[in-house]
Design an enzyme around this catalytic site. Structure first.
Site, short mmCIF file in Angstrom:
data_model
loop_
_atom_site.label_atom_id
_atom_site.label_comp_id
_atom_site.label_asym_id
_atom_site.label_seq_id
_atom_site.Cartn_x
_atom_site.Cartn_y
_atom_site.Cartn_z
CD GLU A 78 -2.73 1.43 2.43
OE1 GLU A 78 -3.47 2.31 2.31
OE2 GLU A 78 -2.64 0.38 3.42
CG ASP A 108 -6.67 -3.21 6.82
OD1 ASP A 108 -6.76 -2.16 5.95
OD2 ASP A 108 -7.66 -3.97 7.24
#
Length: 286
Positions: A78, A108
């Protein structure tokens, strides 16, 4: 006489799965050690889409550990991708032909981490020619490690995970999220939330899609949906659920693949009912 003893799930030290487990655990413990010691918080796609130096440090640690074992593999993380849905789609497309692709979310649930709310995770998946073959989600707050290997089941600390037995939405605890994309995904997800709240036993929104999916795999939730997710949010969780006997699709009911951004994940039994409610509310995002 049949031996009813359940043998523990053991992973060989050289396997893809062992590297994923070791990497997620080390990253998670490092993240936990940084809790309350964050020097800077930046925004990415929106004022609700946060990133810290801990996210970046976790991804660097994960990359280094994976590349030490598998220097020829590719990694999609990410923090190595520009913010926004279009950029994440492009990044995945650019790597879609890689034979072995690790898909990583270093934290996350960064917003939870920043606020000290203990619901965040490390998510690591490995795809072989576009098919996920390993999925690991680690929750450092509870020291819970969820592991799935294609065709070999899913486990949490060596114990096999299975989805819930709920057969109706009215009996089900279901989760969703509140996307950082305030103009696109959020209004769609809110329509679904409004439609489903009276139909389910209750709704939850913990703030980590990867952990929500791990909870579906473990039978703690019977369903989860969210609009506008990225591959690193759901890749590991999708295998956890499938290997636990559940079902993952897009919100229109089409089979899951890495490019799916509008995700529907359930124990299988409530899948059609949940999908129909989302469709009826105009909340599939498709």
């Amino acid at each position: 006489m049949v031996n009813s003893k359940v043998e523990p799930f053991v992973v060989g030290s050289k396997s893809f799965t062992a590297v994923a487990i070791n990497t997620a655990a080390k990253a998670g413990q490092w993240i936990k050690s940084k809790l309350g010691d964050i020097n800077s918080v930046d925004t990415k796609y929106s004022s609700q889409d946060l990133v810290t130096e801990v996210d970046k440090g976790s991804e660097k640690l994960i990359r280094n550990l994976i590349m030490t074992h598998f220097p020829d593999h590719s990694i999609l993380g990410e923090e190595g991708v520009e913010p926004g849905p279009e950029a994440s789609t492009r990044a995945l497309q650019a790597m879609s032909d890689e034979e072995y692709l690790w898909i990583v979310d270093p934290i996350d649930g960064t917003t939870n981490f920043v606020h000290g709310f203990p619901f965040y995770s490390v998510s690591i998946a490995l795809a072989h020619k576009g098919e996920i073959i390993v999925g690991v989600v680690y929750d450092p707050s509870r020291d819970e490690l969820f592991v799935a290997e294609k065709g070999k089941g899913a486990y949490m600390h060596g114990n096999k995970t299975t989805v819930s037995l709920d057969s109706k939405l009215s009996e089900s605890l279901v989760a969703t999220g509140f996307p950082a994309d305030r103009d696109g995904a959020l209004p769609i997800n809110l329509r679904g939330t409004l439609a489903l709240a009276p139909k389910v036993r209750n709704l939850r929104s913990g703030g980590s899609a990867a952990l929500h999916m791990a909870y579906v795999a473990a039978g703690r939730l019977s369903g989860f949906w969210e609009i506008g997710l990225s591959s690193w949010d759901v890749a590991a969780g999708s295998l956890l659920i499938q290997e636990s006997g559940g079902k993952v699709s897009d919100t229109a009911g089409n089979p899951y693949k890495l490019s799916v951004r509008n995700v529907l994940a359930t124990n299988g039994q409530i899948h059609n009912e949940l999908q129909q409610e989302l469709a009826g509310a105009g909340a599939t995002g498709l």
